[in-house]
Each structure stands twice: as C-alpha cells, then as structure tokens.
Enzyme design. Structure first.
Site, PDB file in Angstrom:
ATOM      1  N   LYS A  17     170.891 -36.111 -42.736  1.00  0.00           N
ATOM      2  CA  LYS A  17     170.607 -35.024 -41.797  1.00  0.00           C
ATOM      3  C   LYS A  17     169.649 -35.534 -40.719  1.00  0.00           C
ATOM      4  CE  LYS A  17     169.869 -30.048 -42.060  1.00  0.00           C
ATOM      5  NZ  LYS A  17     169.668 -28.920 -42.952  1.00  0.00           N
ATOM      6  N   HIS A  38     158.649 -19.435 -42.131  1.00  0.00           N
ATOM      7  CA  HIS A  38     158.431 -20.202 -43.376  1.00  0.00           C
ATOM      8  C   HIS A  38     157.059 -19.857 -43.963  1.00  0.00           C
ATOM      9  CE1 HIS A  38     161.297 -23.360 -41.510  1.00  0.00           C
ATOM     10  NE2 HIS A  38     161.938 -22.833 -42.523  1.00  0.00           N
ATOM     11  N   ARG A  93     166.863 -13.855 -44.402  1.00  0.00           N
ATOM     12  CA  ARG A  93     166.602 -13.177 -43.134  1.00  0.00           C
ATOM     13  C   ARG A  93     167.587 -12.048 -42.895  1.00  0.00           C
ATOM     14  NH1 ARG A  93     166.465 -18.863 -40.262  1.00  0.00           N
ATOM     15  NH2 ARG A  93     167.850 -19.135 -42.026  1.00  0.00           N
ATOM     16  N   SER A 148     164.561 -22.603 -37.440  1.00  0.00           N
ATOM     17  CA  SER A 148     164.097 -23.894 -36.920  1.00  0.00           C
ATOM     18  C   SER A 148     165.008 -24.369 -35.797  1.00  0.00           C
ATOM     19  CB  SER A 148     164.077 -24.936 -38.042  1.00  0.00           C
ATOM     20  OG  SER A 148     163.159 -24.568 -39.033  1.00  0.00           O
TER      21      SER A 148
END
Ligand code: ADP
Length: 161
Positions: free
Chosen positions: A43, A19, A92, A130
């Site tokens: 979430k 990040h 990514r 993450s």
C-alpha cells in the site's frame, strides 16, 4: 482480574481527529488500547510507518492507557500475541459496513477468540477520511479543525516538496 486490552488497527495515513475521537472513546471503555499501524508494503502511503507512529504517539500522549505500535501480517495473529480479543474499528456511515463486516468475519474465522467492536465518532467527523484529507492538502487546502496540529504540519511539508 484479566485486563481488557483492545487493539485499534488501521493505516492512519494521515491520522485525523476522527481517529483520535475513536481512540478517546475506546480508552474510556477498555483498560488498555493499542493503536496498531498496519505495515503493508503493497500500500503506497504518504507517511512512513515511523512518521505515522510519531504522529499517533504525539496526539495520544495525554491518554495514559493508550499505547502505539505497528504490526505486519495478520491482525488475528498480532492480537493473540498482545493477549487481546477485542478489535476496535470506527464506523462512520453505512458505506463502511460492508467492508468492516467482511473483515470482522474473516478475522473471526482466523481467531475464534476475537470480536470486533464498532464505535461511532462525533457527527462532525462522519464524513472525514484520510483520503479526503490527503486530497485537500495535495490541492493546497487546509482542514485545521479535522487534523491534529502535528499532522497538519507534516501534510503541508509533504505536499510542498
Ligand atoms: P484502514 O485502511 O484500516 O481502513 P484507516 O486509517 O483508514 O485504515 O481507518 C482505520 C479505522 O478508523 C477504520 O475502522 C475506519 O473506519 C476508522 N476511521 C477512519 N476515519 C474515521 C473517522 N473520521 N471517524 C471515525 N472512524 C474513522
């Protein structure tokens, strides 16, 4: 002249060096970068919004044109409020593309002014996420080269409980 304000939205649970890599790249390209933590009550996260804001503020404190904020609801609406038409996302691998493509198109349907710009991190962060970080720390492992110090300390504390 109008300033180019970019918004980098995400969950950032936990913030990683991947990040940070994207934030640094965006800060070079735009006048101002707002790192925006999405508040999503549905979430489940390991860090509260307050903790994630603290981590992001600490790791970006030396980058003057970066601001850290949180938002609830639609990104498209938040961007209008912040006078920004550029959303930044990290790409990514090809696996990120399908979801990001869907999101970018949906956001554009909601806010015609908006464009999403994708930035690639350094190759070493390509396989970093993450969720992978949470998994490793929950099992007692460490990834010092991949997470900022403040996040690493918070992860260790969190999983010691
Ligand atoms: P979200 O739930 O919005 O995907 P994340 O915090 O997982 O939130 O990710 C925010 C953004 O950062 C996404 O665009 C994601 O692709 C990107 N990102 C996550 N990890 C990395 C990494 N290692 N390198 C580059 N970009 C990343």
């Amino acid at each position: 002249m109008k300033k180019n304000i970019a918004v980098y939205p995400g969950t950032f649970d936990a913030a990683t060096n991947g990040h940070l890599d994207i934030i640094k790249r965006a800060a070079k390209l735009f006048d101002k970068v707002i790192v925006a933590v999405l508040v999503n009550q549905n979430k489940k996260t390991i860090f509260s919004v307050k903790e994630r804001l603290k981590h992001l503020r600490e790791i970006t404190k030396d980058i003057p044109n970066v601001e850290v904020d949180s938002f609830e609801g639609l990104l498209a609406e938040y961007m209008k409020k912040k006078d920004s038409c550029i959303a930044v996302r990290g790409l990514r691998a090809v696996s990120d593309l399908e979801y990001e493509f869907q999101m970018a198109n949906t956001n554009r349907a909601l806010n015609k002014e908006m464009d999403t710009i994708f930035l690639m991190p350094r190759a070493r962060y390509t396989y970093l996420s993450s969720s992978m970080v949470r998994e490793v720390y929950s099992l007692g492992g460490r990834l010092q080269d991949y997470v900022p110090e403040i996040v690493e300390k918070a992860l260790i504390k969190h999983y010691k409980k």
